[in-house]
Design a protein around this motif. Sequence first.
Motif, PDB file in Angstrom:
ATOM      1  N   LEU A 134       0.836  -1.051   0.026  1.00 29.91           N
ATOM      2  CA  LEU A 134       0.042   0.006   0.064  1.00 29.91           C
ATOM      3  C   LEU A 134       0.859   1.102   0.065  1.00 29.91           C
ATOM      4  O   LEU A 134       1.858   1.108   0.926  1.00 29.91           O
ATOM      5  CB  LEU A 134      -0.872   0.090   1.274  1.00 29.91           C
ATOM      6  CG  LEU A 134      -1.765  -1.384   1.466  1.00 29.91           C
ATOM      7  CD1 LEU A 134      -2.424  -1.012   2.932  1.00 29.91           C
ATOM      8  CD2 LEU A 134      -2.754  -1.334   0.218  1.00 29.91           C
ATOM      9  N   GLY A 139       0.870   5.106   0.519  1.00 31.43           N
ATOM     10  CA  GLY A 139       0.006   6.120   0.840  1.00 31.43           C
ATOM     11  C   GLY A 139       0.842   7.591   0.323  1.00 31.43           C
ATOM     12  O   GLY A 139       1.991   7.834   0.805  1.00 31.43           O
ATOM     13  N   THR A 188      -2.078   2.179  -4.640  1.00 36.09           N
ATOM     14  CA  THR A 188      -1.651   3.674  -4.385  1.00 36.09           C
ATOM     15  C   THR A 188      -3.064   4.263  -4.118  1.00 36.09           C
ATOM     16  O   THR A 188      -3.935   4.113  -4.391  1.00 36.09           O
ATOM     17  CB  THR A 188      -1.019   4.447  -5.466  1.00 36.09           C
ATOM     18  OG1 THR A 188      -1.801   4.615  -6.344  1.00 36.09           O
ATOM     19  CG2 THR A 188       0.117   3.966  -5.669  1.00 36.09           C
ATOM     20  N   THR A 223      -2.784   8.988   1.957  1.00 36.34           N
ATOM     21  CA  THR A 223      -2.165   8.370   3.004  1.00 36.34           C
ATOM     22  C   THR A 223      -3.037   8.044   4.134  1.00 36.34           C
ATOM     23  O   THR A 223      -3.207   6.767   4.730  1.00 36.34           O
ATOM     24  CB  THR A 223      -1.091   9.366   3.593  1.00 36.34           C
ATOM     25  OG1 THR A 223       0.015   9.564   2.671  1.00 36.34           O
ATOM     26  CG2 THR A 223      -0.513   8.952   5.084  1.00 36.34           C
ATOM     27  N   ALA A 254      -4.594   4.816   2.961  1.00 35.15           N
ATOM     28  CA  ALA A 254      -3.621   3.820   2.930  1.00 35.15           C
ATOM     29  C   ALA A 254      -3.406   3.176   4.574  1.00 35.15           C
ATOM     30  O   ALA A 254      -3.261   2.239   4.938  1.00 35.15           O
ATOM     31  CB  ALA A 254      -2.288   4.029   2.556  1.00 35.15           C
ATOM     32  N   THR A 290      -6.327   1.055   5.394  1.00 35.41           N
ATOM     33  CA  THR A 290      -6.379  -0.259   4.760  1.00 35.41           C
ATOM     34  C   THR A 290      -5.390  -1.184   5.369  1.00 35.41           C
ATOM     35  O   THR A 290      -5.345  -2.348   5.459  1.00 35.41           O
ATOM     36  CB  THR A 290      -6.299  -0.057   3.282  1.00 35.41           C
ATOM     37  OG1 THR A 290      -7.094   0.884   2.738  1.00 35.41           O
ATOM     38  CG2 THR A 290      -6.210  -1.501   2.534  1.00 35.41           C
ATOM     39  N   TYR A 291      -3.964  -0.436   5.843  1.00 32.64           N
ATOM     40  CA  TYR A 291      -2.910  -1.134   6.282  1.00 32.64           C
ATOM     41  C   TYR A 291      -3.469  -1.936   7.586  1.00 32.64           C
ATOM     42  O   TYR A 291      -3.118  -3.145   7.951  1.00 32.64           O
ATOM     43  CB  TYR A 291      -1.856  -0.278   6.541  1.00 32.64           C
ATOM     44  CG  TYR A 291      -0.446  -0.972   7.456  1.00 32.64           C
ATOM     45  CD1 TYR A 291      -0.027  -1.752   6.697  1.00 32.64           C
ATOM     46  CD2 TYR A 291      -0.357  -0.593   8.438  1.00 32.64           C
ATOM     47  CE1 TYR A 291       1.395  -2.297   7.282  1.00 32.64           C
ATOM     48  CE2 TYR A 291       0.620  -1.297   9.243  1.00 32.64           C
ATOM     49  CZ  TYR A 291       1.329  -2.200   8.645  1.00 32.64           C
ATOM     50  OH  TYR A 291       2.606  -2.775   9.235  1.00 32.64           O
ATOM     51  N   ALA A 320       3.594  -1.116   3.656  1.00 30.22           N
ATOM     52  CA  ALA A 320       3.019  -0.020   3.468  1.00 30.22           C
ATOM     53  C   ALA A 320       4.414   1.277   3.267  1.00 30.22           C
ATOM     54  O   ALA A 320       5.107   0.998   4.040  1.00 30.22           O
ATOM     55  CB  ALA A 320       1.938   0.700   4.543  1.00 30.22           C
ATOM     56  N   LEU A 337       4.397   5.001   3.636  1.00 29.10           N
ATOM     57  CA  LEU A 337       3.384   6.065   3.935  1.00 29.10           C
ATOM     58  C   LEU A 337       4.144   7.376   3.916  1.00 29.10           C
ATOM     59  O   LEU A 337       5.033   7.781   4.876  1.00 29.10           O
ATOM     60  CB  LEU A 337       2.795   5.724   5.223  1.00 29.10           C
ATOM     61  CG  LEU A 337       2.001   4.475   5.295  1.00 29.10           C
ATOM     62  CD1 LEU A 337       1.605   4.159   6.801  1.00 29.10           C
ATOM     63  CD2 LEU A 337       0.946   4.472   4.438  1.00 29.10           C
TER      64      LEU A 337
END
Length: 129
Positions: free
Chosen positions: A74, A76, A101, A104, A107, A110-111, A123, A125
Amino acid sequence: MASGIEIRAAHFPGRAPIDAYGNGGFRFADMSHRGSILCLPSGIHGWDVSSFGDVGEADLARLLEEAAEFDILLVGTGDTLIPMPPQMRRSFREAGVAVETMATGAAVRTYNVLLAEDRTVAAALIAVD
C-alpha cells in the motif's frame, strides 16, 4: 569509550498498527515518528521522503529487497492520490507484489485492516500535515 548521544536510523523492530497520522508524522506502538515511514515485515522504518512526486527507484530499494516477504504494498501518496509511474509498478509486479496507491489516510486504514487479518502487507506512507 565514546560519550554522547548515538543517532541511529529510525526503526521499530516489528509489525504494529498505525494508531494516528497527521501533523507531519505517525503514532504506533506507543511511539511517534516525525516524517514518512515504511511498514515492512522486518519492522517500521523511517523513510526520507516528503513528497511522492520525488520518489525514485532508490527510495524503493528497501521495499524491493524485502518484496519476497509480502504480497501487497500500500502506498500512501500524501493528502491526495498520485498514481505510481508504470515502471515502478512493473518492478513490484515482477517481484510478485500487488501495489495499491491511495491517499495516506486511506492507506493507513487499509494497512491496519490487512494487518489485523494477518495478511502479508507492507506500506510506504508519506507523512501529511
